[in-house]
Structures are given as structure tokens and as C-alpha cells.
Design an enzyme around this catalytic site. Sequence first.
Site, short mmCIF file in Angstrom:
data_model
loop_
_atom_site.label_atom_id
_atom_site.label_comp_id
_atom_site.label_asym_id
_atom_site.label_seq_id
_atom_site.Cartn_x
_atom_site.Cartn_y
_atom_site.Cartn_z
N GLY A 157 9.13 5.36 14.91
CA GLY A 157 8.48 4.17 14.80
C GLY A 157 7.81 3.90 16.20
O GLY A 157 7.61 4.79 16.96
N SER A 214 2.66 7.85 24.42
CA SER A 214 4.27 8.12 24.07
C SER A 214 4.74 6.56 23.80
O SER A 214 4.19 5.60 24.50
CB SER A 214 4.94 8.59 25.30
OG SER A 214 6.22 8.50 25.16
N GLY A 236 4.52 17.12 16.72
CA GLY A 236 3.66 16.93 17.83
C GLY A 236 3.81 18.13 18.85
O GLY A 236 5.03 18.19 19.17
N GLN A 237 2.71 18.51 19.43
CA GLN A 237 2.96 19.57 20.70
C GLN A 237 3.41 19.01 21.81
O GLN A 237 3.99 19.53 22.71
CB GLN A 237 1.70 20.24 20.97
CG GLN A 237 1.56 21.29 21.94
CD GLN A 237 0.29 21.30 22.81
OE1 GLN A 237 -0.55 21.51 22.16
NE2 GLN A 237 0.37 21.45 24.16
N ASP A 246 -1.61 6.46 18.23
CA ASP A 246 -2.74 7.52 17.82
C ASP A 246 -2.12 8.91 17.65
O ASP A 246 -2.69 9.54 16.89
CB ASP A 246 -3.83 7.31 18.43
CG ASP A 246 -4.78 6.17 18.24
OD1 ASP A 246 -4.42 5.57 17.22
OD2 ASP A 246 -5.75 5.89 19.04
N GLY A 247 -1.11 9.08 18.46
CA GLY A 247 -0.56 10.70 18.53
C GLY A 247 0.30 10.68 16.80
O GLY A 247 -0.08 11.65 16.73
N HIS A 248 1.06 9.68 16.66
CA HIS A 248 1.61 9.74 15.54
C HIS A 248 0.68 9.63 14.29
O HIS A 248 0.76 10.46 13.28
CB HIS A 248 2.74 8.47 15.27
CG HIS A 248 3.64 8.25 16.22
ND1 HIS A 248 3.66 7.49 17.19
CD2 HIS A 248 4.99 9.09 16.45
CE1 HIS A 248 4.97 7.40 17.83
NE2 HIS A 248 5.75 8.21 17.53
P1 AMP Z 1 8.71 10.21 17.95
O1 AMP Z 1 8.39 8.91 17.27
O2 AMP Z 1 8.50 9.92 19.61
O3 AMP Z 1 9.95 10.66 17.88
O4 AMP Z 1 7.78 11.26 17.61
C1 AMP Z 1 7.54 11.51 16.54
C2 AMP Z 1 6.58 12.72 16.27
O5 AMP Z 1 5.25 12.34 16.89
C3 AMP Z 1 6.85 13.89 17.14
O6 AMP Z 1 6.63 15.25 16.27
C4 AMP Z 1 6.14 13.86 18.36
O7 AMP Z 1 5.90 15.25 18.89
C5 AMP Z 1 4.77 13.19 17.77
N1 AMP Z 1 3.93 12.85 18.80
C6 AMP Z 1 4.56 11.85 19.79
N2 AMP Z 1 3.63 11.68 20.81
C7 AMP Z 1 2.49 12.27 20.44
C8 AMP Z 1 1.15 12.43 21.10
N3 AMP Z 1 0.64 11.75 22.15
N4 AMP Z 1 0.25 13.61 20.48
C9 AMP Z 1 0.67 13.94 19.17
N5 AMP Z 1 1.81 13.87 18.65
C10 AMP Z 1 2.82 12.98 19.09
#
Ligand code: AMP
Length: 283
Positions: free
Chosen positions: A31, A185, A147-148, A35-37
Site C-alpha cells: 500500500g 518509496s 520492482g528493481q 507511481d513506482g507501484h
Molecule cells: P512495497 O509496497 O514497498 O513493498 O513495494 C511493492 C513493490 O513495488 C515491490 O516490488 C517494490 O520493489 C516495487 N517498488 C517500490 N518502489 C518502486 C519504484 N520507485 N519503482 C518501481 N517499483 C517500485
Amino acid sequence: MQLFRQIKHLKAWLKSMRAQGATIGLVPTMGALHDGHLSLVENARKENNAVVTSIFVNPLQFNNSEDLHKYPNTFEEDIALLESRGNDVVFAPERDGLYPTKTRLVLNFDNLEHTMEGQFRPGHFNGVGIVVAKLLNIVQPDSAYFGQKDLQQFAVVQRLVNDLSFDVQLRCIPTVREPDGLALSSRNRRLSISDRNEATIFYASLKRGEELIKQGMKVETVRQEVKDFFKKSKAELEYFELIDTWTLQKIDGIKGKKSVALCIAGYLGAVRLIDNVIIHNEY
Ligand code: AMP
């Protein structure tokens, strides 16, 4: 878009989709979406007939209870964002729904979990492995998107999928950044305005490091330069490592390696940030 809290309701929907021959993409998240998600969702959207995004703040992967406690919750906004990007299903289970009993499972990722994040976050990858295994088992997606930004997590998930023979294609999506380079993030929301400005030091260090490593400089020398750079800022450096992208093992230089990455982690106040760049070696 549909929201399911219970596994059985999600499974009933998946069964009807499968009956129509639909392919399913899974995007696991905690959650506080940005924009990364959403880039993961967009990639999943292009490559599958339907997209399931999970939202679950997984207590098992937090070694620091304050971090878990302060993890941002923006559920209503998340739902609106996902709907606007053509996501089909949000799976947001209750904690007891996903962990009806206290799990005693212990996963061993060997060399992958003893380096970098593993050194500073004991138990973290065990928690990640368990929740990803549960989600893959429940959804049985054709493809799953990560995500990378969390490069080490991707390597751990790859090993999990191999070791447990999950029938899923894993996709690693490039990091989405702010215009000044800061990787998006969920934790960035917790930065004060001045810390937010200082946070550019992480990506700036990676880019400077990349340039120097490509010129043939040894990683110890580059690390020293980055340490000096950090001393002039409010940020604290935890690690700065050059690694082989496949094994995640630390290396000194890029000679003879096809794909390596520079990885960085550190703190700004109480907020821990990580980032990386992949260096493809043309030599
Ligand atoms: P999280 O909610 O932080 O556990 O992230 C969920 C997914 O989103 C994970 O696979 C992360 O690697 C990916 N993710 C987080 N931040 C970014 C970002 N800035 N760009 C691309 N993917 C991301």
C-alpha cells in the site's frame, strides 16, 4: 474494480476468470501507492487479461516494530489510484486471514540473505519469502511483478520460485524516480522537507559511483569518496556495495562481469532508504 478481503472470494473470482481463459498478473504491495507501484500495475495490465494487486503490510518482514507501526496507510487513495489505472482486483486480506495461525516456517536463502539488507534486517527475507509464497499460492498468477528498487528482494523471490517450483513468470520493473533522481518509496512520505532535499544524495552517490567504477576505480576507493560525501550531509550511510546481479555477492570491480549493480542504504533521521543502479558491462 473489485475489492476482496477474503481468500475464498478472491478464489471464486479467479476461478471464473480462468474459466474464460484469462491470464492473471499479480502485483504484491504494502500500500501507500505511488507511481513506482503503478508502473508495475501498468506492465501487468499490458501483459495479462486481468491484474490483481495485493495490499498487505506484512508484519513478518519488519524487524523494527516502529517501522511497522509508522508504515503509511493511504488505503482510500490507493483504491482510487488503482481504479484509475485499470487494475481489476484489489486483494487486501486481514492479518488473521493470511496468518490464521502463527507461522513457524523458516526459509533459507543462504548467500542471498546474508549480504546487504540481510545484515541490517534480520528475518526480513524470511518474512518476504513467506508472504510471497502465500500470495503466489493463493492467486496462482501467470506473471508476478516486482520492482528493481528492491533488487535483493527480487533475487530472493527468484530463488523461492525455483526452489518451490511455482509456475509463474517473474518480471523485474525498472525503478521510477522523482525528477531529481530520488527513487519513489512509500517511506519518502515520512521525510521532513529538508530531509527530502538531502535524500538526493543516495542516487547522486550511485551515479558518481557508476562513473568511477566504469573508469576502473576499485570499489573501496569509491566507497571512501561516498563516505566523505555523506559526512557533509545529514544522511547516514549504512552500506555501499558493488555486487554481481546474479549471485548478489560483493565484488571489487566490473572486469569480466556482464551485469553488476551498485547498491546503497542509509538513514535520513529515522527513515531508512535504499536504492541501486544496474551497470551493464559492455567490455
Ligand atoms: P512495497 O509496497 O514497498 O513493498 O513495494 C511493492 C513493490 O513495488 C515491490 O516490488 C517494490 O520493489 C516495487 N517498488 C517500490 N518502489 C518502486 C519504484 N520507485 N519503482 C518501481 N517499483 C517500485
